[in-house]
Write an enzyme that holds these catalytic residues in place. Sequence first.
Site, PDB file in Angstrom:
ATOM      1  N   HIS A  73       9.290   4.244  -0.857  1.00 28.16           N
ATOM      2  CA  HIS A  73       9.496   2.832  -0.483  1.00 28.16           C
ATOM      3  C   HIS A  73       8.564   1.917  -1.282  1.00 28.16           C
ATOM      4  O   HIS A  73       8.953   0.841  -1.737  1.00 28.16           O
ATOM      5  CB  HIS A  73       9.268   2.669   1.020  1.00 28.16           C
ATOM      6  CG  HIS A  73       9.840   1.412   1.564  1.00 28.16           C
ATOM      7  ND1 HIS A  73       9.155   0.599   2.427  1.00 28.16           N
ATOM      8  CD2 HIS A  73      11.030   0.798   1.353  1.00 28.16           C
ATOM      9  CE1 HIS A  73       9.889  -0.444   2.731  1.00 28.16           C
ATOM     10  NE2 HIS A  73      11.035  -0.344   2.105  1.00 28.16           N
ATOM     11  N   ILE A 123       0.841  -1.197   0.000  1.00 25.06           N
ATOM     12  CA  ILE A 123       0.000   0.000   0.000  1.00 25.06           C
ATOM     13  C   ILE A 123       0.875   1.246   0.000  1.00 25.06           C
ATOM     14  O   ILE A 123       1.805   1.365   0.811  1.00 25.06           O
ATOM     15  CB  ILE A 123      -0.947   0.018   1.210  1.00 25.06           C
ATOM     16  CG1 ILE A 123      -1.861  -1.208   1.183  1.00 25.06           C
ATOM     17  CG2 ILE A 123      -1.781   1.304   1.211  1.00 25.06           C
ATOM     18  CD1 ILE A 123      -2.803  -1.319   2.367  1.00 25.06           C
ATOM     19  N   ARG A 130     -10.436  -5.259  -3.913  1.00 25.93           N
ATOM     20  CA  ARG A 130      -9.826  -6.247  -4.827  1.00 25.93           C
ATOM     21  C   ARG A 130      -9.466  -7.549  -4.120  1.00 25.93           C
ATOM     22  O   ARG A 130      -8.815  -8.411  -4.692  1.00 25.93           O
ATOM     23  CB  ARG A 130      -8.604  -5.630  -5.490  1.00 25.93           C
ATOM     24  CG  ARG A 130      -8.938  -4.505  -6.469  1.00 25.93           C
ATOM     25  CD  ARG A 130      -7.785  -3.555  -6.701  1.00 25.93           C
ATOM     26  NE  ARG A 130      -8.118  -2.528  -7.702  1.00 25.93           N
ATOM     27  CZ  ARG A 130      -8.834  -1.438  -7.458  1.00 25.93           C
ATOM     28  NH1 ARG A 130      -9.320  -1.217  -6.210  1.00 25.93           N
ATOM     29  NH2 ARG A 130      -9.105  -0.574  -8.417  1.00 25.93           N
TER      30      ARG A 130
HETATM   31  N1  LIG Z   1       4.992  -1.403   3.451  1.00 30.96           N
HETATM   32  C1  LIG Z   1       4.769  -2.686   3.022  1.00 30.96           C
HETATM   33  C2  LIG Z   1       5.745  -3.678   3.122  1.00 30.96           C
HETATM   34  N2  LIG Z   1       6.961  -3.398   3.665  1.00 30.96           N
HETATM   35  C3  LIG Z   1       7.890  -4.432   4.092  1.00 30.96           C
HETATM   36  C4  LIG Z   1       8.729  -5.012   2.936  1.00 30.96           C
HETATM   37  O1  LIG Z   1       7.935  -5.854   2.104  1.00 30.96           O
HETATM   38  C5  LIG Z   1       9.890  -5.847   3.490  1.00 30.96           C
HETATM   39  O2  LIG Z   1       9.372  -6.894   4.275  1.00 30.96           O
HETATM   40  C6  LIG Z   1      10.847  -4.991   4.315  1.00 30.96           C
HETATM   41  O3  LIG Z   1      11.256  -3.888   3.516  1.00 30.96           O
HETATM   42  C7  LIG Z   1      12.065  -5.790   4.778  1.00 30.96           C
HETATM   43  O4  LIG Z   1      12.732  -6.361   3.678  1.00 30.96           O
HETATM   44  N3  LIG Z   1       5.505  -4.932   2.680  1.00 30.96           N
HETATM   45  C8  LIG Z   1       4.278  -5.247   2.125  1.00 30.96           C
HETATM   46  O5  LIG Z   1       4.058  -6.396   1.727  1.00 30.96           O
HETATM   47  N4  LIG Z   1       3.305  -4.288   2.038  1.00 30.96           N
HETATM   48  C9  LIG Z   1       3.514  -3.016   2.447  1.00 30.96           C
HETATM   49  O6  LIG Z   1       2.578  -2.163   2.344  1.00 30.96           O
HETATM   50  C1  LIG Z   2       5.007   0.349   0.936  1.00 27.47           C
HETATM   51  C2  LIG Z   2       5.625   0.701   2.229  1.00 27.47           C
HETATM   52  O1  LIG Z   2       6.666   0.226   2.639  1.00 27.47           O
HETATM   53  C3  LIG Z   2       4.948   1.818   2.960  1.00 27.47           C
HETATM   54  O2  LIG Z   2       3.891   1.271   3.710  1.00 27.47           O
HETATM   55  C4  LIG Z   2       5.912   2.511   3.889  1.00 27.47           C
HETATM   56  O3  LIG Z   2       5.263   3.706   4.247  1.00 27.47           O
HETATM   57  P1  LIG Z   2       6.081   5.093   4.139  1.00 27.47           P
HETATM   58  O4  LIG Z   2       6.434   5.266   2.661  1.00 27.47           O
HETATM   59  O5  LIG Z   2       5.097   6.154   4.605  1.00 27.47           O
HETATM   60  O6  LIG Z   2       7.289   4.954   5.024  1.00 27.47           O
END
Ligand SMILES: Nc1c(NC[C@H](O)[C@H](O)[C@H](O)CO)[nH]c(=O)[nH]c1=O
Ligand SMILES: CC(=O)[C@@H](O)COP(=O)(O)O
Length: 158
Positions: A97, A91, A136
């Site tokens: 990120h 999300i 979804r």
């Molecule tokens: N923000 C979300 C993440 N973040 C974690 C990363 O996928 C990963 O586990 C971390 O960066 C360590 O390697 N993961 C999701 O699946 N969905 C998100 O919204």
């Molecule tokens: C996709 C992600 O890792 C996200 O949820 C992290 O949130 P942010 O971009 O606000 O640090």
Amino acid sequence: MASAEKNLSQFSQKNVTDVSEKRFAIVVSEWNEEVTEALYNGAKETLLSNGVKPENIYRKDVPGSFELSIGAQWAAQVDEIDAVICIGCVIQGETKHFDFICDAVAQGITNVSLKYNKPVIFGVLTPNTQQQALDRAGGKYGNKGDEAAITAIKMLGF
Ligand SMILES: Nc1c(NC[C@H](O)[C@H](O)[C@H](O)CO)[nH]c(=O)[nH]c1=O
Ligand SMILES: CC(=O)[C@@H](O)COP(=O)(O)O
């Protein structure tokens, strides 16, 4: 075609093959668990309703979607596995990120599929909001888990 115009749970029976003896790995990200559990359930039910045996569905969890690539590789390297379905939900937050994860997962999953010459299905939602994800994952636009499962089945009928 946007999901809003095509329900993710509606698909043609074209290239749906006999999968009664096929084995599927489903790799599930723990992040956004409410969504990924709904996607997993959709994928599992779609496999079962198309003739896959319960004992031939193997679930493995990973912490986040970024880990789906290595999880898919560990599953695909098992000779007895015929196809891998990757389930995740990334999300959009405040930073870039999101972009790095989505790009890494899409490329990583593709690389695994080509390396092991097996279908590795991208069942990963990349919405802007939680509501878009829920829409979804069994909501008004269907379930992307259903789509991922029928895609794996169709690829085995190639
Ligand atoms: N923000 C979300 C993440 N973040 C974690 C990363 O996928 C990963 O586990 C971390 O960066 C360590 O390697 N993961 C999701 O699946 N969905 C998100 O919204
Ligand atoms: C996709 C992600 O890792 C996200 O949820 C992290 O949130 P942010 O971009 O606000 O640090």
